[in-house]
Design a protein around this motif. Structure first.
Motif, mmCIF file in Angstrom:
data_model
loop_
_atom_site.group_PDB
_atom_site.id
_atom_site.type_symbol
_atom_site.label_atom_id
_atom_site.label_comp_id
_atom_site.label_asym_id
_atom_site.label_seq_id
_atom_site.Cartn_x
_atom_site.Cartn_y
_atom_site.Cartn_z
ATOM 1 N N HIS A 25 0.842 -1.198 0.000
ATOM 2 C CA HIS A 25 0.000 0.000 0.000
ATOM 3 C C HIS A 25 0.880 1.251 0.000
ATOM 4 O O HIS A 25 1.772 1.393 0.846
ATOM 5 N N PRO A 26 0.653 2.188 -0.923
ATOM 6 C CA PRO A 26 1.528 3.373 -1.037
ATOM 7 C C PRO A 26 1.629 4.217 0.232
ATOM 8 O O PRO A 26 2.712 4.710 0.551
ATOM 9 N N SER A 27 0.532 4.372 0.975
ATOM 10 C CA SER A 27 0.609 5.202 2.187
ATOM 11 C C SER A 27 1.434 4.515 3.275
ATOM 12 O O SER A 27 2.176 5.175 4.008
ATOM 13 N N SER A 36 5.078 4.836 2.276
ATOM 14 C CA SER A 36 5.533 6.194 2.573
ATOM 15 C C SER A 36 5.833 6.357 4.060
ATOM 16 O O SER A 36 6.851 6.941 4.445
ATOM 17 N N MET A 37 4.938 5.831 4.912
ATOM 18 C CA MET A 37 5.145 5.913 6.362
ATOM 19 C C MET A 37 6.423 5.185 6.769
ATOM 20 O O MET A 37 7.233 5.696 7.547
ATOM 21 N N LYS A 64 9.594 7.065 5.910
ATOM 22 C CA LYS A 64 9.836 8.130 6.888
ATOM 23 C C LYS A 64 10.422 7.545 8.175
ATOM 24 O O LYS A 64 11.319 8.122 8.783
ATOM 25 N N ARG A 94 -5.877 9.454 13.103
ATOM 26 C CA ARG A 94 -5.620 9.039 11.725
ATOM 27 C C ARG A 94 -5.137 10.256 10.948
ATOM 28 O O ARG A 94 -5.749 11.314 10.978
ATOM 29 N N GLN A 95 -4.013 10.105 10.239
ATOM 30 C CA GLN A 95 -3.456 11.198 9.450
ATOM 31 C C GLN A 95 -4.199 11.327 8.119
ATOM 32 O O GLN A 95 -5.009 10.471 7.764
ATOM 33 N N LEU A 96 -3.895 12.376 7.373
ATOM 34 C CA LEU A 96 -4.549 12.610 6.084
ATOM 35 C C LEU A 96 -4.297 11.467 5.099
ATOM 36 O O LEU A 96 -5.153 11.164 4.274
ATOM 37 N N ASP A 97 -3.122 10.834 5.188
ATOM 38 C CA ASP A 97 -2.819 9.737 4.265
ATOM 39 C C ASP A 97 -3.456 8.413 4.691
ATOM 40 O O ASP A 97 -3.314 7.395 4.023
ATOM 41 N N GLY A 98 -4.165 8.413 5.820
ATOM 42 C CA GLY A 98 -4.863 7.214 6.281
ATOM 43 C C GLY A 98 -4.108 6.386 7.299
ATOM 44 O O GLY A 98 -4.647 5.436 7.858
ATOM 45 N N ASN A 99 -2.850 6.722 7.565
ATOM 46 C CA ASN A 99 -2.055 5.963 8.528
ATOM 47 C C ASN A 99 -2.398 6.358 9.963
ATOM 48 O O ASN A 99 -2.769 7.497 10.228
#
Length: 196
Positions: free
Chosen positions: A43-45, A48-49, A52, A115-120
């Motif tokens: 999953h892209p989000s 990305s997490m 980071k 929950r953050q904007l990216d869904g994480n």
């Protein structure tokens, strides 16, 4: 997961520390301290997490959360520390996603989540104090073994004997004293008869 890039550094968080951690929650995923956690993420989000996390603290939280968000407070999870990763972003690799290897480190209690904007998910967690446990078999140890160890000259609470001492103090070592005493008594009561 194959060969990856190793990540150096280990972070131990202070006991009773309240800290914000990125959370990974997958159905049926449970991590205990010391356990290896290989992950292949798509999953892209989430990728990305994790990138980071790799660039900063290398630590994230693993929790097993249900769909009911009201029951999340107080859930116990484990921090995971990434020690190796492989980004399958090259088209020549014919692989997709991000592969990571992490190891469970410390237990924590989930205090709150957002929950953050990216869904994480990110959680406020309180690190738990590790408790030193007694030897688990001391509870079920046979009391007659304690008495035997006292009679044999050992101490019932000292179970740190070398293998040679354990062999000397075997639970059958009393048989040699019984055999010699009983054979002496038998020889005295029944004289040996010689047949020609």
């Amino acid at each position: 997961l194959g060969e990856g890039k190793e990540v150096a550094g280990r972070i131990i968080l202070d006991d009773d520390l309240v800290q914000s951690l990125p959370l990974l929650s997958q159905p049926g995923l449970v991590l205990i301290p010391g356990q290896l956690l290989p992950l292949h993420l798509f999953h892209p989000s989430v990728i990305s997490m994790m990138k980071k996390v790799i660039d900063t603290t290398k630590t994230f939280g693993v929790v097993n959360l249900t769909a009911d968000t009201s029951s999340w407070r107080g859930v116990v999870g484990t921090t995971a520390e990434i020690f190796e990763y492989r980004d399958a972003g090259d088209p020549e690799d014919r692989e997709v996603g991000l592969k990571i290897k992490a190891r469970g480190r410390q237990r924590f209690k989930l205090m709150s989540t957002r929950r953050q904007l990216d869904g994480n998910l990110v959680g406020e967690v309180k690190m738990l104090v590790d408790k030193e446990m007694d030897e688990p078999l001391d509870i079920v140890r046979i009391k007659s073994l304690d008495r035997f160890m006292e009679l044999a000259g050992g101490h019932s609470t000292d179970m740190t004997l070398s293998p040679k001492e354990v062999t000397k103090k075997s639970c059958f070592s009393f048989l040699s004293s019984l055999t010699s005493a009983s054979s002496t008594a038998a020889a005295a009561s029944h004289p040996t008869e010689t047949f020609y």
